[in-house]
Scaffold this active site. Structure first.
Site, PDB file in Angstrom:
ATOM      1  CG  ASN A   1      -0.410  -0.330   2.486  1.00  0.00           C
ATOM      2  OD1 ASN A   1       0.684  -0.889   2.585  1.00  0.00           O
ATOM      3  ND2 ASN A   1      -1.122   0.019   3.554  1.00  0.00           N
TER       4      ASN A   1
ATOM      5  CG  ASP B   1      -1.923  -4.999   3.787  1.00  0.00           C
ATOM      6  OD1 ASP B   1      -2.537  -5.809   4.489  1.00  0.00           O
ATOM      7  OD2 ASP B   1      -1.444  -3.936   4.225  1.00  0.00           O
TER       8      ASP B   1
ATOM      9  CG  HIS C   1      -4.270  -8.118   8.977  1.00  0.00           C
ATOM     10  ND1 HIS C   1      -3.323  -7.445   8.244  1.00  0.00           N
ATOM     11  CD2 HIS C   1      -5.413  -8.053   8.260  1.00  0.00           C
ATOM     12  CE1 HIS C   1      -3.878  -6.980   7.150  1.00  0.00           C
ATOM     13  NE2 HIS C   1      -5.157  -7.325   7.142  1.00  0.00           N
TER      14      HIS C   1
ATOM     15  CG  ASN D   1      -9.511  -2.463   8.310  1.00  0.00           C
ATOM     16  OD1 ASN D   1     -10.361  -3.201   8.797  1.00  0.00           O
ATOM     17  ND2 ASN D   1      -9.478  -2.188   7.016  1.00  0.00           N
TER      18      ASN D   1
ATOM     19  CG  ASP E   1      -1.355  -4.753   9.518  1.00  0.00           C
ATOM     20  OD1 ASP E   1      -0.768  -4.574   8.437  1.00  0.00           O
ATOM     21  OD2 ASP E   1      -2.559  -4.484   9.675  1.00  0.00           O
TER      22      ASP E   1
ATOM     23  CG  HIS F   1      -1.595   6.424   9.810  1.00  0.00           C
ATOM     24  ND1 HIS F   1      -1.728   6.493   8.445  1.00  0.00           N
ATOM     25  CD2 HIS F   1      -2.097   5.210  10.174  1.00  0.00           C
ATOM     26  CE1 HIS F   1      -2.289   5.376   7.989  1.00  0.00           C
ATOM     27  NE2 HIS F   1      -2.514   4.585   9.023  1.00  0.00           N
TER      28      HIS F   1
END
Length: 369
Positions: free
Chosen positions: A37, A94, A174, A219, A246, A250
């Site tokens: 991503n 992903d 996940h 998520n 995972d 941010h």
């Protein structure tokens, strides 16, 4: 320790290969897999080469890139799997579930023919309905929109049927709920070529631990206490092959908007082992040997990666002080991302030295080799 995931939108204010790999070394990892991503999405030899160039230049440990399953991770056009195999560890969209059944069938048929791994973020968009935390007690009491567990396990059920039909090597990223564990357990018993992972936060937290803070938003979301118990049992009995962080960094601003408005994702590279050791090993829920296996040989086996100590070769090693007591403080993280549900948590065990190819890539101050 060997294998985890760090995911980011390839923007330097969130994370870079340099800061992400340093954070991984800080957490004891010597190899990580970078999820796709990114911007640009690694969906062609050209874009994957761009990522690899930065990895070669900036990574302090081994970073193995993923390639996307579909162009732009949009689910509309299959990437050229044959052209990308050998350049990536596996194929995944992903952060996005492959919504179209026919598209996933084509991906698995091609993956089976090329002998590569499809690794799926399983999420049925039709069942999301604007949700952003688990559709359970906390959401009902506090007026939040919930994400039902079926949005995950329903797509896993579809994929397991396709994996059985095609013979594809299939890895589920996940997992977070009891139904997912049981579906995978049954599929393994039938001989489906499936492996799976869960994250430290799903093994140690549940919806009862939620706070009105973006650092609890990820998520898939934290689910019921019963789901956490099923995940622990799945880890104990080998249904769950690996624990992966995972790691999703941010900015502080993006995680400051509460549960409803914050970006999805938390960081985990620098706390994974200590949290698992504190909450699972010291409590007697899972053995130390099983935790180490799930962080090392389990994921390496799932992704068919070489590993282990070989006489006469430079080693990848992590040195851990199991008696060290400390408190998780995101200000100490080497990752640019600071949002973790474990901030302020008192933990035991600490990584004091990480060696990659026999050379220190991180050492606790005062413990330098």
């Amino acid at each position: 320790m060997s294998l985890t995931y760090f995911a980011n939108i390839y923007q330097s204010y969130k994370e870079t290969i340099r800061t992400g790999s340093l954070a991984a070394a800080h957490g004891g990892y010597t190899t990580v897999c970078a999820m796709p991503n990114l911007n640009p999405v690694p969906d062609s030899p050209r874009t994957l080469a761009l990522e690899q160039e930065i990895i070669d230049r900036d990574a302090c440990i081994e970073v193995l890139p993923y390639a996307a399953i579909t162009r732009g991770r949009r689910g509309l056009e299959l990437v050229d799997i044959a052209a990308l195999k050998g350049r990536c560890v596996a194929f995944s969209d992903d952060g996005s579930g492959v919504q179209d059944d026919a598209m996933m069938l084509r991906a698995m048929q091609t993956a089976a023919r090329e002998d590569v791994i499809i690794a799926a973020h399983c999420e049925d968009n039709r069942l999301l309905r604007g949700g952003y935390i688990h559709d359970g007690r906390y959401a009902a009491v506090h007026g939040h929109k919930g994400i039902c567990s079926e949005s995950e396990w329903g797509q896993i059920r579809r994929d397991l049927e396709l994996a059985a039909q095609t013979g594809c090597r299939y890895h589920v990223c996940h997992i977070s709920c009891a139904e997912s564990v049981e579906l995978i357990r049954q599929a393994k018993a039938r001989g489906v070529r499936v492996t799976c992972e869960t994250g430290p936060h799903y093994l140690t937290l549940c919806e009862d631990d939620l706070q009105e803070d973006g650092r609890f938003k990820m998520n898939p979301p934290l689910r019921r206490a019963e789901d956490r118990e099923a995940l622990i049992e799945g880890l104990r009995d080998g249904t769950i092959d690996a624990v992966a962080t995972d790691h999703a960094p941010h900015s502080a601003e993006e995680k400051s908007r509460g549960l409803a408005g914050s970006a999805m994702g938390v960081v985990g590279l620098e706390t994974a082992f200590s949290v698992l050791y504190t909450d699972l090993v010291l409590t007697g829920l899972v053995s130390l040997e099983r935790i180490i296996e799930a962080l090392t040989s389990g994921p390496r086996g799932a992704f068919r990666l070489p590993g282990g100590l070989v006489a006469g070769t430079a080693a990848d090693l992590t040195v851990i002080d199991p008696d060290a007591a400390w408190t998780v403080d995101p200000a100490d993280f080497l990752s640019l991302g600071k949002a973790t549900p474990f901030a302020g948590k008192a933990v035991r065990s600490r990584i004091i030295l990480t060696l990659k190819d026999g050379k220190p890539v991180w050492a606790l101050p005062g413990n330098r080799a």
